[in-house]
Design a protein around this motif. Structure first.
Motif, PDB file in Angstrom:
ATOM      1  N   LEU A 147      21.194 -74.333  17.783  1.00  0.00           N
ATOM      2  CA  LEU A 147      21.305 -75.338  18.838  1.00  0.00           C
ATOM      3  C   LEU A 147      19.994 -76.103  19.023  1.00  0.00           C
ATOM      4  CD1 LEU A 147      23.218 -73.254  21.539  1.00  0.00           C
ATOM      5  CD2 LEU A 147      24.141 -75.163  20.217  1.00  0.00           C
ATOM      6  N   ARG A 148      18.900 -75.337  19.044  1.00  0.00           N
ATOM      7  CA  ARG A 148      17.551 -75.891  19.176  1.00  0.00           C
ATOM      8  C   ARG A 148      17.465 -76.856  20.354  1.00  0.00           C
ATOM      9  NH1 ARG A 148      14.137 -77.110  13.878  1.00  0.00           N
ATOM     10  NH2 ARG A 148      12.106 -76.847  14.847  1.00  0.00           N
ATOM     11  N   GLU A 182      20.993 -89.244  30.192  1.00  0.00           N
ATOM     12  CA  GLU A 182      22.114 -90.108  30.544  1.00  0.00           C
ATOM     13  C   GLU A 182      21.656 -91.389  31.216  1.00  0.00           C
ATOM     14  OE1 GLU A 182      25.006 -89.222  28.760  1.00  0.00           O
ATOM     15  OE2 GLU A 182      26.115 -89.240  30.654  1.00  0.00           O
TER      16      GLU A 182
ATOM     17  N   PHE B 267      24.018 -88.916  26.152  1.00  0.00           N
ATOM     18  CA  PHE B 267      23.895 -87.626  25.474  1.00  0.00           C
ATOM     19  C   PHE B 267      24.539 -87.592  24.090  1.00  0.00           C
ATOM     20  CE2 PHE B 267      28.231 -86.923  26.891  1.00  0.00           C
ATOM     21  CZ  PHE B 267      28.753 -86.118  25.893  1.00  0.00           C
ATOM     22  N   ASN B 268      25.556 -88.439  23.872  1.00  0.00           N
ATOM     23  CA  ASN B 268      26.369 -88.282  22.675  1.00  0.00           C
ATOM     24  C   ASN B 268      26.004 -89.211  21.530  1.00  0.00           C
ATOM     25  OD1 ASN B 268      27.274 -90.340  24.406  1.00  0.00           O
ATOM     26  ND2 ASN B 268      29.197 -90.467  23.323  1.00  0.00           N
ATOM     27  N   ILE B 269      25.056 -90.113  21.775  1.00  0.00           N
ATOM     28  CA  ILE B 269      24.677 -91.000  20.675  1.00  0.00           C
ATOM     29  C   ILE B 269      23.176 -91.118  20.508  1.00  0.00           C
ATOM     30  CG2 ILE B 269      26.721 -92.466  20.327  1.00  0.00           C
ATOM     31  CD1 ILE B 269      25.676 -94.402  22.382  1.00  0.00           C
ATOM     32  N   LEU B 270      22.815 -91.483  19.283  1.00  0.00           N
ATOM     33  CA  LEU B 270      21.442 -91.817  18.921  1.00  0.00           C
ATOM     34  C   LEU B 270      21.372 -93.344  18.839  1.00  0.00           C
ATOM     35  CD1 LEU B 270      21.020 -89.124  16.128  1.00  0.00           C
ATOM     36  CD2 LEU B 270      19.625 -89.270  18.222  1.00  0.00           C
ATOM     37  N   MET B 276      25.105 -88.120  18.157  1.00  0.00           N
ATOM     38  CA  MET B 276      24.211 -86.964  18.252  1.00  0.00           C
ATOM     39  C   MET B 276      24.866 -85.858  17.436  1.00  0.00           C
ATOM     40  SD  MET B 276      21.341 -86.910  20.049  1.00  0.00           S
ATOM     41  CE  MET B 276      21.007 -85.347  20.853  1.00  0.00           C
ATOM     42  N   VAL B 279      27.048 -78.971  17.252  1.00  0.00           N
ATOM     43  CA  VAL B 279      26.959 -77.641  16.668  1.00  0.00           C
ATOM     44  C   VAL B 279      28.204 -77.328  15.833  1.00  0.00           C
ATOM     45  CG1 VAL B 279      27.899 -76.423  18.678  1.00  0.00           C
ATOM     46  CG2 VAL B 279      26.307 -75.242  17.149  1.00  0.00           C
ATOM     47  N   ASP B 280      29.342 -77.886  16.212  1.00  0.00           N
ATOM     48  CA  ASP B 280      30.569 -77.590  15.475  1.00  0.00           C
ATOM     49  C   ASP B 280      30.607 -78.245  14.109  1.00  0.00           C
ATOM     50  OD1 ASP B 280      31.891 -75.972  17.308  1.00  0.00           O
ATOM     51  OD2 ASP B 280      32.515 -77.711  18.487  1.00  0.00           O
ATOM     52  N   TYR B 330      15.532 -81.159  13.255  1.00  0.00           N
ATOM     53  CA  TYR B 330      14.757 -81.284  14.500  1.00  0.00           C
ATOM     54  C   TYR B 330      15.610 -81.790  15.665  1.00  0.00           C
ATOM     55  CZ  TYR B 330      10.088 -80.728  12.333  1.00  0.00           C
ATOM     56  OH  TYR B 330       8.965 -80.253  11.722  1.00  0.00           O
ATOM     57  N   LEU B 331      16.748 -82.400  15.336  1.00  0.00           N
ATOM     58  CA  LEU B 331      17.596 -82.928  16.412  1.00  0.00           C
ATOM     59  C   LEU B 331      18.341 -81.780  17.093  1.00  0.00           C
ATOM     60  CD1 LEU B 331      19.170 -85.971  14.485  1.00  0.00           C
ATOM     61  CD2 LEU B 331      17.472 -86.111  16.333  1.00  0.00           C
ATOM     62  N   PRO B 332      18.306 -81.744  18.431  1.00  0.00           N
ATOM     63  CA  PRO B 332      19.075 -80.710  19.134  1.00  0.00           C
ATOM     64  C   PRO B 332      20.574 -80.971  18.972  1.00  0.00           C
ATOM     65  CG  PRO B 332      18.167 -82.295  20.696  1.00  0.00           C
ATOM     66  CD  PRO B 332      17.632 -82.671  19.347  1.00  0.00           C
ATOM     67  N   LYS B 333      21.377 -79.924  19.150  1.00  0.00           N
ATOM     68  CA  LYS B 333      22.818 -80.051  18.913  1.00  0.00           C
ATOM     69  C   LYS B 333      23.592 -80.053  20.226  1.00  0.00           C
ATOM     70  CE  LYS B 333      22.607 -79.325  14.296  1.00  0.00           C
ATOM     71  NZ  LYS B 333      21.149 -79.518  14.165  1.00  0.00           N
ATOM     72  N   ILE B 334      24.588 -80.935  20.277  1.00  0.00           N
ATOM     73  CA  ILE B 334      25.470 -80.935  21.450  1.00  0.00           C
ATOM     74  C   ILE B 334      26.664 -80.018  21.197  1.00  0.00           C
ATOM     75  CG2 ILE B 334      24.779 -83.260  22.118  1.00  0.00           C
ATOM     76  CD1 ILE B 334      27.458 -84.297  21.075  1.00  0.00           C
ATOM     77  N   SER B 335      27.317 -79.611  22.270  1.00  0.00           N
ATOM     78  CA  SER B 335      28.488 -78.735  22.111  1.00  0.00           C
ATOM     79  C   SER B 335      29.503 -79.041  23.198  1.00  0.00           C
ATOM     80  CB  SER B 335      28.070 -77.269  22.198  1.00  0.00           C
ATOM     81  OG  SER B 335      27.377 -77.037  23.407  1.00  0.00           O
ATOM     82  N   HIS B 338      28.177 -83.251  27.783  1.00  0.00           N
ATOM     83  CA  HIS B 338      26.938 -83.065  28.539  1.00  0.00           C
ATOM     84  C   HIS B 338      26.644 -84.313  29.354  1.00  0.00           C
ATOM     85  CE1 HIS B 338      26.194 -79.576  25.932  1.00  0.00           C
ATOM     86  NE2 HIS B 338      26.424 -80.359  24.903  1.00  0.00           N
ATOM     87  N   GLY B 339      27.696 -85.023  29.748  1.00  0.00           N
ATOM     88  CA  GLY B 339      27.537 -86.265  30.500  1.00  0.00           C
ATOM     89  C   GLY B 339      27.014 -86.011  31.904  1.00  0.00           C
TER      90      GLY B 339
END
Ligand code: SF4
Lengths: 187, 873
Positions: A147-148, A182, B267-270, B276, B279-280, B330-335, B338-339
């Protein structure tokens, strides 16, 4: 509501209840020897209205390091010199007497603000970020997948920030592993 | 538009002067309605029926622009045989799982691409996957929507007769959206409705275009994304996309809210709408790119590898190499979600320690203000950056919950930092306005005292955090310590916005790893580490080494397109997909509507704008079937970012709540859905919590306690939550007080008196407002009975320091139910009660709300059933 009190003293009410109902009398006339503020400015820059996304052009007039007038920019093909009430009021936004220009700090359980200098405040915030991140760090999920990240702090940004500012916000917070970054754009 | 984007509205008036017909469709009558040729008042939350009715009219009357539709849209493309529509499944599409409230979208795919589905397009939720996990799938799409596996070679029937072709699917889907249904659901008479249909269709074609303009209240529904899709279908059918005077104009409400999604703090885009990593789906960059794009689809998203590598190069510089996937790890992962609303519930559950609020006022501006404020009281620390002491900075001292005694200041252990912000005239930088145009604003003066820009704050915060961790050997700190972070202007502690914009634009990376010449176009980006660029769609803002966003050639000295004022992404194109402004042979559809066309002699596209098409791709070019990437774009594929080059009437992939818009009632509604047994969006995100109760709907017990519909909106003289307007005397004088607009009939029914007070109640809160009795709000006949609507501007708040005016906050009335695709709140249609008089004193407001809740028998389950079983399903 404090609005009631102020209400009666507002110019529009004073005007219609006073002797110069149409507002065309002496009070509204410029004296012979008056000069527009824009003419005495020592600097004018082209800017953009900070309110809505129409993006009207503004000309910002400054003198002695202070903004003295903000007007519509006739060169703008978007707005052709016009500004709506908000854009026209932006000089008040900048020069507002209630504008908070120093750092304030409220300690846990305190009932009042206290003052801090900017550098101390930024140091304290840096400490908070580092500590919260450490306490809430997630290396992996329950299945062992990486996850980091930290869900220990969040950010909500307004959409009147500059692109360059948003870029640094996203870049730094992502490098810190923060996910909950956000913006008004979701709201 | 006249109300909220007044200066933009001058162009509507110019068009009117030239003979354009202006139609205003809105529950309330505004300054726009006052000058429109027709005002259509409809029930808040019923728009998909209205728009769906127009779509039906276009199809039934064969008013679509056939040549455009056949060539440029996916009307001819065949959909899988096992796709089932809402007309067959009583409001559901095929693939619905009532357990999770989610869809398996596999059957929505194009016919003939089944073999690709296994590659990751279809996401069948396994039994142990929660709805939450599946929702995350939607968040991993970025803006490409989802991958179009196999879309470089679709099966088409250009006679539009095959029952599985999109046009025929559309016909069946919208068949029940009749004028009678419009009348029943929207409360709009068939005459008014048909006059809109006639005007819109008569005004579209070779020689004419119709523009649709919406403000983002349209997005604030549990079916918000599908509202916009409905408008897109109309515009594609009528041939109004990619053409001058056409399109769908999203009028956004903040100076750089477009920029805030392009270079997102989401949270969901770069940057550049890259997703983003999750994890899945994204253990590494290869897996990541497989879900962003496919080597069996067309268009420029196939270069996502170059955009991603360039972004990572600009963030991690020399450390990012091909050997380490450019530091992708290095990029953290969403799951999942996270809005911001999810985050607020996590605050309330004591799972969030710190919160930065920069130029935002969630205590007033976000839905469910009480949850926002109470959430903040659970934080360890809060940083607010603004001009004034807004309510989000002072809730611990004087917020409604402190005033009511529910919170005691002495008990709140949140540390609060207020840092003063610099205004737009006190810093350099760019805003991106609503037409994707970047405009540089120049600094005029220094900010006062301790006020600083966000740029200054973030840069110094980064420096300080990096200094604290400089000696760290912990792997988790590498992304921070390896980060490129050199933004200082020589010899000062001021960061340079210009340096940041150059990084966003991107450059060639010299062999020694240092920045080389600036890039002029995203097409120069490479996936081999030889280019860097922080936001690929912005590449070109520094074309030829010049800050193009600072260009200010007067409008009067250039063409009507004004290409030399500012810079619009991508590549300074002012109208997207403008290849569609020419016919399939490359000729303008008409002289009057000429915009971009093929110059046979020069062998290139030319025109008034920068062509949004490969410059030398001849109209008659046809790639080998199955050719992927930009090379696969045929000479008549104008939609170059779409995986099949076509405009999507039907979305075979990318959406979580269906490939077509279907009408569902809002979470809170006065009626049962007359279209389907399925009452509300079966995939909407409900937050079942004691602090987030919903009013009962339609004929459910307790619904009679909340008999009215309310909607919220803005006024010309204020700006959203008021942080930039309620502190200004000019603006506050013009709009001093929170008011509610009601019709004379509702006033009579409830004993409301113009100028007196009224109290508006929902299961969340009760607020008081001055009554404005006006014909501008009309009672509507919906489903055979009268429905009254209440209009509420939402600019006021309680607390804060120094505001010229204050008042109760309309957003306190709104609960949290979210659109499943984008997690936006349903804020524009809900139910309420309204009664004469002021609300009870602060400490008694909760009691009043609790009374309503118990009288109506509301529980956490109320309104939260996702799947309503009907007779047919
Ligand atoms: S002047 Fe008015 S219309 Fe123009 S950008 Fe500012 S707020 Fe928007």
């Amino acid at each position: 509501m404090s609005a009631g009190k102020t209400f009666l003293s507002w110019p529009v009410l004073r005007q219609v209840t006073g002797s110069d109902r149409l507002g065309r009398g002496a009070a509204a006339k410029s004296g012979e020897d008056w000069t527009a503020r824009t003419r005495t400015a020592d600097k004018v820059v082209q800017s953009v209205c900070p309110y809505c996304a129409v993006g009207c052009g503004q000309k910002v007039y400054a003198k002695d390091g202070k903004v003295i007038q903000i007007e519509g920019d006739p060169d703008s093909p978007i707005s052709r010199g016009r500004l709506c009430p908000k854009g026209s009021a932006s000089e008040q936004l900048v020069n507002s007497p209630t504008r908070q220009t120093t750092v304030l700090y409220r300690r846990p359980h305190s009932t009042e603000w206290e003052h801090l200098d900017l550098d101390t405040a930024t140091d304290m915030i840096a400490d908070r970020v580092v500590e919260s991140r450490r306490r809430t760090w997630q290396d992996t999920d329950e299945q062992g997948r990486i996850l980091r990240r930290t869900l220990g702090f969040a950010h909500l940004g307004g959409a009147t920030l500059d692109n360059e500012e948003n870029y640094l916000i996203k870049k730094l917070f992502t490098a810190l592993g923060a996910i909950q970054i956000e913006n008004q754009a979701r709201i | 538009m006249a109300e909220c984007h007044p200066v933009g509205f001058q162009w509507v008036m110019e068009a009117k002067r030239k003979g354009a017909r202006i139609i205003h469709i809105d529950p309330r009558f505004t300054r726009t309605s006052a000058v429109a040729d027709q005002h259509v008042a409809l029930r808040a939350g019923s728009d998909i029926v209205f728009l769906g009715g127009i779509i039906r009219y276009i199809l039934e009357q064969e008013k679509y622009f056939r040549e455009y539709v056949v060539a440029y849209t996916n009307a001819a493309t065949l959909v899988r045989d096992d796709f089932r529509d809402t007309d067959e499944l009583d409001g559901l599409f095929s693939g619905y799982d009532p357990e999770t409230g989610t869809y398996d979208p596999a059957s929505w795919a194009y016919k003939g691409v089944e073999e690709y589905a296994a590659a990751g397009n279809a996401r069948k939720p396994s039994a142990d996957q929660s709805a939450h996990t599946d929702r995350a799938a939607g968040d991993t799409h970025g803006a490409a929507g989802a991958v179009g596996h196999g879309h470089s070679q679709t099966t088409r029937d250009e006679t539009l007769q095959d029952p599985r072709c999109v046009l025929q699917v559309l016909k069946r889907h919208f068949a029940r959206y009749t004028p009678e249904m419009v009348e029943q659901v929207c409360g709009v008479s068939p005459q008014d409705f048909l006059s809109v249909c006639e005007a819109v269709t008569a005004n579209s074609g070779r020689d004419l275009t119709t523009a649709w303009v919406y403000s983002v209240g349209w997005t604030q529904h549990a079916v918000g994304v599908q509202y916009i899709r409905s408008a897109a279908i109309i515009q594609l059918l009528l041939g109004n996309m990619g053409r001058p005077g056409g399109g769908i104009m999203a009028l956004r409400g903040h100076a750089s809210i477009q920029g805030s999604t392009d270079i997102p703090t989401l949270f969901n885009i770069l940057p550049g709408y890259l997703p983003m990593p999750s994890v899945d789906d994204h253990p590494d960059m290869t897996a990541y790119l497989k879900t962003v794009t496919s080597d069996t689809q067309k268009g420029y998203w196939t270069h996502a590898g170059a955009y991603t590598a360039s972004l990572l190069k600009s963030w991690w510089g020399k450390t990012a190499t091909s050997d380490n996937d450019y530091c992708f790890s290095y990029l953290p992962k969403i799951s999942g979600d996270h809005g911001t609303y999810n985050t607020v519930t996590r605050m309330l559950d004591d799972q969030v320690e710190g919160y930065f609020i920069m130029g935002e006022n969630p205590a007033v501006g976000s839905a469910h203000g009480r949850m926002q404020r109470l959430g903040m009281s659970h934080l360890k620390w809060l940083v607010v950056r603004d001009f004034q002491l807004i309510e989000s900075a002072t809730w611990w001292k004087d917020g409604p919950e402190v005033r009511s005694g529910e919170l005691k200041t002495e008990d709140i252990d949140t540390e609060v930092f207020f840092l003063p912000a610099a205004s737009h005239v006190e810093k350099d930088g760019t805003f991106t306005q609503t037409q994707r145009m970047l405009q540089w604003h120049h600094k005029a003066v220094d900010p006062p005292q301790d006020a600083r820009s966000e740029l200054h704050f973030m840069w110094h915060l980064g420096n300080k955090i990096r200094a604290r961790l400089a000696e760290s050997t912990d792997d988790r700190d590498r992304p921070l310590l390896d980060l490129t972070w050199d933004y200082g202007q020589d010899g000062t502690d001021e960061p340079s916005a210009d340096k940041v914009l150059r990084e966003i634009n991107g450059w060639q990376v010299k062999p020694d790893g240092t920045p080389g010449p600036l890039l002029s176009s995203y097409t120069q980006m490479k996936d081999d580490g030889s280019t860097a660029g922080g936001c690929w769609i912005y590449t070109g803002v520094y074309a030829d080494g010049v800050n193009q966003s600072a260009r200010r050639k007067p409008g009067s000295q250039q063409s009507w397109v004004a290409p030399e004022w500012g810079w619009a992404w991508p590549s300074n194109r002012r109208i997207l997909y403008n290849r569609a402004s020419a016919d399939p042979q490359g000729r303008p559809w008409s002289e009057r509507k000429a915009y971009v066309w093929w110059d046979e002699e020069a062998g290139s596209w030319t025109g008034h704008d920068v062509p949004d098409f490969p410059a030398d791709r001849a109209p008659d070019f046809r790639p080998e079937p199955g050719t992927a990437g930009p090379e696969g774009i045929a000479g008549d594929d104008p939609f170059i970012m779409q995986s099949d080059g076509k405009g999507w009437l039907f979305a075979p992939t990318g959406l979580l709540d269906g490939p077509l818009p279907a009408h569902y009632e809002p979470q809170e509604s006065p009626i049962r859905n007359p279209l389907y047994s399925q009452q509300s969006n079966p995939t909407r995100q409900v937050l079942k919590r004691k602090d987030n109760l919903s009013n009962p709907s339609a004929d459910a017990p307790g619904a009679q306690d909340f008999p009215y519909v309310f909607t919220t909106y803005r006024l010309t003289e204020h700006h959203t939550a008021g942080g930039m307007s309620r502190w200004l005397p000019y603006l506050s004088e013009l709009q001093p007080q929170f008011f509610c607009e009601v019709s004379p009939a509702l006033a009579a029914e409830r004993g409301l008196v113009n100028g007196d007070w009224a109290t508006i109640v929902t299961a969340r809160s009760a607020v008081e407002a001055r009554v404005l009795v006006t014909d501008r709000i009309r009672p509507l006949t919906v489903n055979g009975r009268t429905v009254h609507q209440v209009g509420l501007p939402y600019h006021w708040g309680q607390g804060g320091k120094g505001a010229v005016v204050e008042g109760d906050s309309a957003n306190d009335l709104i609960g949290l139910t979210l659109d499943p695709n984008v997690h936006i709140q349903e804020a524009k249609a809900a139910t309420c009660d309204i009664r004469p008089g002021r609300r009870p004193a602060d400490h008694q407001v909760r009691g009043m709300v609790e009374d309503y809740i118990s009288r109506a028998g509301i529980t956490v389950e109320t309104g939260n059933t996702l799947h309503e079983k009907g007779d047919q399903s």
